[in-house]
Scaffold this motif. Structure first.
Motif, PDB file in Angstrom:
ATOM      1  N   ARG A   1      16.733   7.711  41.612  1.00 37.67           N
ATOM      2  CA  ARG A   1      15.941   6.912  42.588  1.00 37.67           C
ATOM      3  C   ARG A   1      14.544   7.049  42.651  1.00 37.67           C
ATOM      4  NH1 ARG A   1      19.039   3.932  46.220  1.00 37.67           N
ATOM      5  NH2 ARG A   1      21.228   3.530  45.747  1.00 37.67           N
ATOM      6  N   LYS A   2      14.181   8.127  42.209  1.00 39.82           N
ATOM      7  CA  LYS A   2      12.817   8.416  42.140  1.00 39.82           C
ATOM      8  C   LYS A   2      12.149   8.624  43.679  1.00 39.82           C
ATOM      9  CE  LYS A   2      11.741   6.253  37.784  1.00 39.82           C
ATOM     10  NZ  LYS A   2      12.162   7.221  36.965  1.00 39.82           N
ATOM     11  N   TRP A   3      13.082   9.639  44.297  1.00 42.13           N
ATOM     12  CA  TRP A   3      12.584   9.814  45.638  1.00 42.13           C
ATOM     13  C   TRP A   3      11.198  10.411  45.826  1.00 42.13           C
ATOM     14  CZ3 TRP A   3      18.118  11.818  47.315  1.00 42.13           C
ATOM     15  CH2 TRP A   3      18.811  10.701  47.711  1.00 42.13           C
ATOM     16  N   PRO A   4      10.561  10.680  46.859  1.00 38.93           N
ATOM     17  CA  PRO A   4       9.204  11.056  47.089  1.00 38.93           C
ATOM     18  C   PRO A   4       9.488  12.701  46.952  1.00 38.93           C
ATOM     19  CG  PRO A   4       9.670  10.224  49.021  1.00 38.93           C
ATOM     20  CD  PRO A   4      10.747   9.803  47.990  1.00 38.93           C
ATOM     21  N   THR A   5       8.270  13.339  46.490  1.00 41.07           N
ATOM     22  CA  THR A   5       8.201  14.724  46.478  1.00 41.07           C
ATOM     23  C   THR A   5       8.662  15.614  47.539  1.00 41.07           C
ATOM     24  OG1 THR A   5       6.543  14.688  44.731  1.00 41.07           O
ATOM     25  CG2 THR A   5       6.998  17.004  45.606  1.00 41.07           C
TER      26      THR A   5
END
Length: 307
Positions: free
Chosen positions: A192-196
């Motif tokens: 889901r490419k969550w934020p860092t």
């Protein structure tokens, strides 16, 4: 008249003297005395022998109460009592962990990364934290491990096989559902490419638990569990993939140490040999646990620099 009186007294005295001489010569002379006292001594020895036989028979019929055990046995008894109490607490903790896990993850929807639950990042982070800090948190098991380890090193004369059996019973709060949930959340981070910032929060939760439990509990199950969690994190991009080689090597050596130990430990060995095997095994796990903590620190340091 006086002359007759003196004569009577003289004759009486003479009779007494002669009688005394005869008595001392025949009765009180050394040889007779020895015989006299030898007879008494023989009688006394016979009486003592008879009494000794009577005492032995009485002891057989009415054995004496067992005297107090040596202080070392008392220490062993106290140690067993402490370990038993800790095992009771471990069982209570296991029930709590399972209850917490089932309340946090009420269905199997988490397996599907596309499920709507992964839309709410705050809820996911909250569940992730609860699983790690409640459903997987087990201070009683860590304390029991520490006490068993101390017992092995102090050689308390408890059967080492019984001590190892206690170690095998402390692998609680490690339900497969918990690890599957962690795996799914970390996979969701990647897909889901969550934020860092989400990565930092999840990684921080894991490292906090590693620092809490690994120094106290170097059981092979505990070390392998967190080694696998770190590997899952590496596979999903939360930590540098370059650490995978170290983690896989650590996992291999943990399994090898355990396999070698199981090959020699047990009824085929004597008590002392089992003590040595168990001690060597636990010491080796301690060294591997130090390596795991060092890798964790290296990962943390790397993440603070960004990658």
């Amino acid at each position: 008249m006086k002359r007759n009186l003196y004569k009577i007294l003289f004759i009486s005295s003479l009779i007494i003297i002669v009688a005394s001489i005869i008595y001392f010569r025949n009765v009180v002379k050394p040889t007779n005395l020895r015989e006299h006292y030898n007879e008494i001594a023989t009688e006394n020895r016979e009486k003592v022998s008879e009494r000794r036989i009577e005492i032995e028979k009485e002891e057989e019929l009415y054995p004496k109460k067992v005297t107090a055990k040596p202080i070392f046995d008392k220490q062993v008894s106290e140690l067993n009592f402490k370990l038993n109490k800790l095992e009771e607490q471990v069982q209570v903790r296991e029930a709590y962990c399972l209850k917490s896990l089932n309340e946090t993850i009420q269905n199997e929807n988490y397996i599907d990364i596309k499920d709507s639950m992964y839309e709410d990042l705050d809820d996911v982070r909250s569940k992730f934290s609860t699983v790690l800090n409640e459903a997987m948190f087990r201070p009683e098991a860590d304390e029991l491990f520490a006490e068993v380890y101390k017992a092995v090193e102090s050689d308390p004369k408890i059967d080492p096989r019984l001590l190892f059996a206690r170690l095998e019973r402390i692998d609680i709060c490690r339900d497969p559902k918990a690890l599957n949930f962690i795996d799914s959340v970390l996979e969701a981070y990647r897909l889901r490419k969550w934020p860092t910032i989400v990565r930092d929060q999840l990684v921080s939760e894991v490292f906090t638990l590693v620092k809490e439990t690994v120094p106290k509990n170097r059981s092979v199950e505990n070390l392998l569990y967190f080694t696998n969690v770190l590997l899952i994190m590496a596979d999903n991009g939360l930590v540098p993939l370059s650490f995978s080689t170290e983690l896989e090597d650590l996992s291999r050596r943990l399994n090898e140490n355990h396999s070698m130990f199981k090959e020699v430990f047990g009824p085929r060995q004597g008590r002392e040999a089992n003590y040595i095997s168990l001690s060597d095994y636990l010491r080796r796990n301690e060294e591997l646990g130090i390596e795991l903590r060092q890798i964790s620190r290296d990962i943390e340091n790397n993440l603070t620099l960004g990658y």
